[in-house]
Motif scaffolding. Structure first.
Motif, PDB file in Angstrom:
ATOM      1  N   ALA A 106       0.983  -1.141   0.008  1.00  0.00           N
ATOM      2  CA  ALA A 106      -0.033   0.181   0.245  1.00  0.00           C
ATOM      3  C   ALA A 106       0.948   1.199   0.020  1.00  0.00           C
ATOM      4  N   GLY A 107       2.081   1.476   0.493  1.00  0.00           N
ATOM      5  CA  GLY A 107       2.987   2.264   0.746  1.00  0.00           C
ATOM      6  C   GLY A 107       3.382   2.617  -0.329  1.00  0.00           C
ATOM      7  N   THR A 108       3.829   1.889  -1.341  1.00  0.00           N
ATOM      8  CA  THR A 108       4.491   1.706  -2.650  1.00  0.00           C
ATOM      9  C   THR A 108       3.396   2.192  -3.571  1.00  0.00           C
ATOM     10  N   ALA A 109       2.126   1.729  -3.315  1.00  0.00           N
ATOM     11  CA  ALA A 109       1.134   2.278  -4.147  1.00  0.00           C
ATOM     12  C   ALA A 109       0.735   3.938  -4.118  1.00  0.00           C
ATOM     13  N   LEU A 110       0.708   4.295  -2.598  1.00  0.00           N
ATOM     14  CA  LEU A 110       0.931   5.797  -2.460  1.00  0.00           C
ATOM     15  C   LEU A 110       1.732   6.594  -3.066  1.00  0.00           C
ATOM     16  N   LEU A 111       3.165   6.127  -2.866  1.00  0.00           N
ATOM     17  CA  LEU A 111       4.155   7.021  -3.400  1.00  0.00           C
ATOM     18  C   LEU A 111       4.042   6.992  -4.854  1.00  0.00           C
ATOM     19  N   GLN A 112       3.524   5.711  -5.712  1.00  0.00           N
ATOM     20  CA  GLN A 112       3.358   5.822  -7.077  1.00  0.00           C
ATOM     21  C   GLN A 112       2.273   6.966  -7.562  1.00  0.00           C
ATOM     22  N   ALA A 113       1.099   7.207  -6.574  1.00  0.00           N
ATOM     23  CA  ALA A 113       0.220   8.072  -6.768  1.00  0.00           C
ATOM     24  C   ALA A 113       0.730   9.620  -6.608  1.00  0.00           C
ATOM     25  N   LEU A 114       1.607   9.731  -5.658  1.00  0.00           N
ATOM     26  CA  LEU A 114       2.241  10.951  -5.506  1.00  0.00           C
ATOM     27  C   LEU A 114       3.543  11.357  -6.523  1.00  0.00           C
ATOM     28  N   ARG A 115       3.687  10.607  -7.355  1.00  0.00           N
ATOM     29  CA  ARG A 115       4.937  10.679  -8.160  1.00  0.00           C
ATOM     30  C   ARG A 115       4.768  11.761  -9.258  1.00  0.00           C
ATOM     31  N   PRO A 116       3.463  12.242  -9.690  1.00  0.00           N
ATOM     32  CA  PRO A 116       3.411  13.402 -10.483  1.00  0.00           C
ATOM     33  C   PRO A 116       3.697  14.662  -9.722  1.00  0.00           C
ATOM     34  N   PHE A 117       3.435  14.792  -8.519  1.00  0.00           N
ATOM     35  CA  PHE A 117       3.935  15.785  -7.476  1.00  0.00           C
ATOM     36  C   PHE A 117       5.456  16.056  -7.623  1.00  0.00           C
ATOM     37  N   VAL A 118       6.372  14.726  -7.509  1.00  0.00           N
ATOM     38  CA  VAL A 118       7.525  14.860  -7.042  1.00  0.00           C
ATOM     39  C   VAL A 118       8.314  15.067  -8.476  1.00  0.00           C
ATOM     40  N   TYR A 119       7.885  14.243  -9.476  1.00  0.00           N
ATOM     41  CA  TYR A 119       8.710  14.314 -10.899  1.00  0.00           C
ATOM     42  C   TYR A 119       7.462  14.903 -11.846  1.00  0.00           C
ATOM     43  N   ARG A 120       7.856  16.096 -12.345  1.00  0.00           N
ATOM     44  CA  ARG A 120       7.162  16.601 -13.402  1.00  0.00           C
ATOM     45  C   ARG A 120       7.202  15.880 -14.680  1.00  0.00           C
ATOM     46  N   ARG A 121       6.229  15.842 -15.636  1.00  0.00           N
ATOM     47  CA  ARG A 121       6.227  15.149 -16.755  1.00  0.00           C
ATOM     48  C   ARG A 121       7.222  15.829 -17.802  1.00  0.00           C
ATOM     49  N   TYR A 122       7.685  16.998 -17.746  1.00  0.00           N
ATOM     50  CA  TYR A 122       8.348  17.628 -18.625  1.00  0.00           C
ATOM     51  C   TYR A 122       9.757  18.024 -17.827  1.00  0.00           C
ATOM     52  N   LEU A 123      10.760  18.230 -18.496  1.00  0.00           N
ATOM     53  CA  LEU A 123      12.022  18.686 -17.763  1.00  0.00           C
ATOM     54  C   LEU A 123      11.833  19.915 -17.087  1.00  0.00           C
ATOM     55  N   ASP A 124      12.178  19.989 -15.813  1.00  0.00           N
ATOM     56  CA  ASP A 124      11.657  20.921 -14.829  1.00  0.00           C
ATOM     57  C   ASP A 124      12.978  21.789 -14.354  1.00  0.00           C
TER      58      ASP A 124
END
Length: 931
Positions: free
Chosen positions: A255-273
């Motif tokens: 479940a923790g891994t799934a949570l971090l996967q859901a938060l990934r767009p916050f951490v890593y932008r789709r485009y170069l940042d």
């Protein structure tokens, strides 16, 4: 320590540590205190001799008493002392490399957290029951390890940064029920006390909970839904940085891994940042000010050239590029650092030296903390502690240790400054005043045109003014705050100044303004261009050289990243390098993540096309090598699209098999320019799909479910097309044309090898055999590729009626010219006009089909150039005619490439040189085809 105790310890320790005992005791007060206590407790020193698996640690903690809290807490602390002593001894004795030491420390913290969580859960469930959601499902706790713990890089006497959370909201089901919020807050408090409270036996780990949502003002545990909402609505830049290291360490790990996967767009932008670098600059500035205020310049973690600066170097790449490159999302620093060197983001020797620096600094940090089990990162002041540190690191003197530390710090500082030093505030661009006056309407109409002319833009002042006004009134620009508009004006002023160094300043600026308008809503790209003069220069030069390229960049702003390094921009890779780089990148994308995989193919195609075009425009690549690279790129992309589509189908349906039990194959056949290794910019791909399954009425096997083999291949072909041609936010890879398959638009999407062979032998028209001269297998089963090559040889080498062949080809050429030739008295169609590219191809194809049964070598190659060479070598084509045709073909294809880059059609104003070329080709056509 008396001699008797030393002797007892010497005999108790395993053989590998006995000779090291004097140095261990000198290096560490903690060991001088702990080893006698462990010996007195009867601890098993055998564990000091080898690495300990995580399962063994779990067993140690599981054996602790569960019915007496005081006894449990004492047991936790004794285990902590045992394993800390074990880790310290192995580290100092050189029995463990740095990674093992850090991983051991992290595994110890993981096991302690899991044990304390299980104990606390049992206590709370006895009083309040099991927390459940509205559906009655048990709500699970999760502990996220942050910082060094999350990266499995825990240092010796570190506190551990934790975030407590739980999967859902609800209520416990016991006699004294609690809401889930209350329940999990109590759980977090109890875990914290079990681990951090100081008793006569010490503590297990100090715990820091400040990284949780809302910090000290937030609840000690939040539901997953609350966590996701927090980071979406309130998340700050420094929290992105913190979450790079997040890892579930206890509770429901899946479940923790799934949570971090859901938060990934916050951490890593789709485009170069690139905005992330500014945020990290700010964070580092705050840390540096705090270090200076507290006089911590000797802090090996936070001071100049220390561990934090090295971490910032690596994490800057993770934040900027992690959305696009999966390998950068690793929580561990050293694997990411190695990847940065291997991928070229850092020079490989710089990455290696940074890695060595990291090992030195982390070993130094551990040695400082091993001395007295204190959470300090500062070089010691006392002579005794300095001698202990030298002993720990096997350093001959304090002075030599300081010299080595200074060399490491100096290098790390240099690399940090390369990335993070803010651009010097140069003098305001000369065009700044003019830009402000035009932007804010202080100069209008004729006065504005006159000012632009005076500034050096006199050729197209009206067009420039209109482009600026269009940018100013764009919706996204109107929504900018004042600071953002000022930054945009600063960028524009720099572009206006730098464009004046180009021969076609106005043209370059007009095209660059189109790019700026396309990226104006993405501050990260504006930041990249504003802060990097090299990128601005490359953009201006490429836009000046080609309108096609400027539109290409505007449609795919992610390409701006490639402008940072002219060494790679103008050096496109060769065939093997293209395939290897694409393979490396797509291997990082899970097979099930179709969207990410499709977008990766699209970005890769655009990046490589940009590099090929840049090398083409600057004359680095001659014509034939431009087409070669565009073709190699298409081959690599088609191959990966097929591999991904096949993997998806196999995972769902298994695989089709032939009647003999062997797996059935699939192949992609390239026709036209792709088959002829002559792709140009923006070319579509002419493809035909084949399979060799002889049981189309059968079903697939070895999959979760079966489908009809024929349906399997139809769906596989459609998926390949989707991977290549579907429009996504990243665009498409190629347009796909399937009209050359048997029976054209009315034919099956995929043909069996047997039916394709029958069609080619019995039903195909002459023009289809002409097309086959340019066909080749580019992806799929090697067996099918060989079968296709053999069939192509058989079909093309058939003896033909020369007169009938000539008639068919002449009629087809006349029909094409009537329908497609756009020539006029004033203009000539390079491709379809008389004496143009198609005439040259038809001459070669006629001779190939006429003579292949006598000279099979002429059909070995699929490209027109080598076919003409082969015809001449076989004596079929006169040597002088070959020279004429190749000269014309080379010149006309060169024109096609240049006109594509200039967004010009293939209608050329007639002139003496073109007329001479066309006339010579027409003369050869008359002699060979129409005599």
């Amino acid at each position: 320590m008396d001699e008797q105790t030393r002797t007892a310890l010497h005999d108790w320790l395993p053989a590998a540590l006995r000779d090291e005992l004097p140095r261990l005791l000198q290096a560490s007060v903690f060991l001088r205190e702990s080893l006698p206590r462990l010996h007195a407790w009867g601890a098993d020193a055998g564990v000091f001799a080898r690495p300990l698996a995580a399962a063994e640690l779990t067993q140690d903690f599981a054996a602790l008493p569960q019915n007496d809290e005081a006894a449990y807490m004492d047991g936790l602390r004794r285990l902590r002392r045992l394993h800390m002593a074990r880790i310290a001894c192995r580290d100092l004795a050189g029995l463990a490399l740095l990674d093992e030491t850090l991983n051991d420390l992290s595994a110890l913290a993981d096991a302690a957290c899991a044990s304390a969580l299980a104990y606390a859960q049992a206590q709370l469930q006895a009083r309040h029951g099991v927390p459940r959601d509205a559906q009655g499902t048990e709500i699970a706790p999760v502990i996220l390890g942050m910082g060094k713990l999350g990266g499995r890089e825990l240092n010796f006497s570190s506190d551990i940064d934790l975030i407590f959370c739980h999967t859902e909201a609800g209520e416990s089901d016991g006699a004294r029920p609690l809401s889930s919020d209350e329940y999990f807050v109590k759980l977090a408090q109890l875990v914290q006390r079990l681990l951090a409270q100081v008793t006569p036996e010490g503590f297990v780990f100090r715990i820091d909970l400040m990284l949780r949502p809302f910090g000290s003002a937030g609840p000690l545990s939040a539901s997953f839904a609350a966590m996701e909402e927090y980071y979406q609505v309130h998340g700050r830049e420094w929290e992105r940085y913190a979450l790079i290291k997040a890892r579930p360490v206890a509770g429901d790990l899946l479940a923790g891994t799934a949570l971090l996967q859901a938060l990934r767009p916050f951490v890593y932008r789709r485009y170069l940042d690139y905005d992330a670098i500014g945020s990290l600059r700010h964070l580092k500035r705050l840390i540096a000010e705090d270090v200076a205020r507290k006089g911590q310049t000797d802090n090996v973690k936070l001071g100049r050239g220390g561990i934090r600066e090295l971490e910032f170097i690596v994490q800057s790449f993770q934040l900027v590029r992690g959305g696009a490159e999966r390998a950068l999302r690793d929580t561990r620093l050293r694997p990411v650092l190695r990847y940065l060197g291997e991928s070229g983001h850092l020079e490989i020797d710089v990455a290696a030296q940074l890695d060595e620096s990291y090992v030195f600094l982390r070993r130094l940090e551990n040695a400082i903390q091993i001395h007295a089990d204190q959470q300090t990162h500062t070089l010691p002041l006392s002579e005794e502690a300095r001698a202990a540190l030298c002993a720990a690191l096997r350093c001959e003197s304090w002075a030599s240790l300081l010299r080595q530390l200074e060399r490491v710090r100096e290098f790390v500082q240099q690399q940090f400054d390369r990335i993070f030093t803010e651009p010097e505030r140069a003098a305001e661009p000369a065009s700044a005043g003019l830009l402000r006056a035009l932007w804010f309407g202080m100069l209008q109409d004729d006065a504005a045109l006159e000012a632009l002319t005076q500034a050096g833009y006199g050729r197209l002042p009206r067009e420039l003014l209109q482009a600026l006004q269009g940018l100013h009134t764009a919706r996204l620009v109107r929504q900018m705050n004042e600071d953002a508009q000022q930054r945009l004006l600063g960028l524009l002023a720099s572009l206006f100044d730098e464009a004046l160094t180009l021969e076609s300043a106005e043209t370059a600026l007009l095209r660059v303004l189109e790019v700026v308008q396309a990226i104006v809503g993405r501050s990260t790209y504006l930041t990249l261009l504003k802060e990097n003069a090299v990128a601005r220069r490359q953009l201006l030069q490429l836009c000046a050289a080609s309108p096609w390229l400027s539109e290409f960049i505007a449609r795919a702003p992610v390409l701006l990243d490639n402008l940072l390094d002219p060494r790679t921009l103008y050096a496109p890779p060769d065939r093997e390098q293209i395939a290897a780089e694409l393979h490396r990148r797509i291997d990082e994308v899970p097979v099930e993540d179709t969207e990410q995989g499709m977008n990766l193919l699209r970005r890769f195609q655009k990046e490589m096309t940009l590099r090929i075009a840049a090398a083409d425009l600057t004359g680095v690549l001659p014509l034939v090598k431009v087409s070669d690279r565009l073709t190699w790129l298409a081959e690599a992309l088609v191959d990966q699209a097929l591999q991904r589509a096949w993997a998806e189908m196999r995972a769902q349906y298994g695989t089709p098999r032939r009647g003999d039990g062997a797996p059935a194959g699939f192949a992609v056949i390239a026709y036209g320019k792709f088959g002829g290794i002559e792709l140009g910019y923006g070319s579509d791909l002419d493809l035909v799909f084949l399979h060799d399954c002889d049981l189309l009425d059968g079903d697939t096997g070895n999959g979760p479910r079966s489908i009809n083999n024929g349906v399997f291949y139809a769906r596989l072909a459609q998926r390949v097309i989707n991977w290549l041609a579907t429009q996504t936010p990243a665009g498409r890879v190629y347009e796909i044309d399937m009209e050359l398959r048997p029976n054209g638009k009315s034919g099956l999407l995929v043909s069996s090898m047997a039916s394709y062979a029958s069609y080619q032998h019995k039903e195909a028209w002459t023009w289809e055999h002409q097309a086959l001269t340019r066909a080749r297998c580019v992806a799929g089963s090697p067996g099918l590729a060989r079968a296709f090559a053999q069939l192509r040889r058989e079909v093309l080498c058939q003896a033909r009626d020369a007169q009938k062949l000539r008639q068919d080809i002449v009629e087809m050429r006349a029909k094409m010219r009537a329908n497609l030739d756009k020539s006029s008295e004033e203009f000539w169609d390079v491709k379809q006009g008389e004496g143009g590219l198609i005439d040259i191809e038809f001459i070669a194809q006629y001779l190939l089909l006429r003579e292949a049964h006598r000279a099979p070598a002429v059909i070995e190659y699929s490209d027109n150039w080598r076919q003409l060479d082969a015809l001449a070598e076989a004596g079929v084509l006169d040597g002088a005619d070959r020279e004429v045709l190749i000269e014309a073909y080379r010149a006309l294809r060169g024109i096609s490439h240049r006109h594509a880059l200039q967004r010009q059609g293939l209608l050329l104003e007639r002139n003496a040189e073109l007329t001479r070329l066309a006339a010579r080709v027409i003369g050869i056509r008359h002699r060979i085809l129409e005599a």
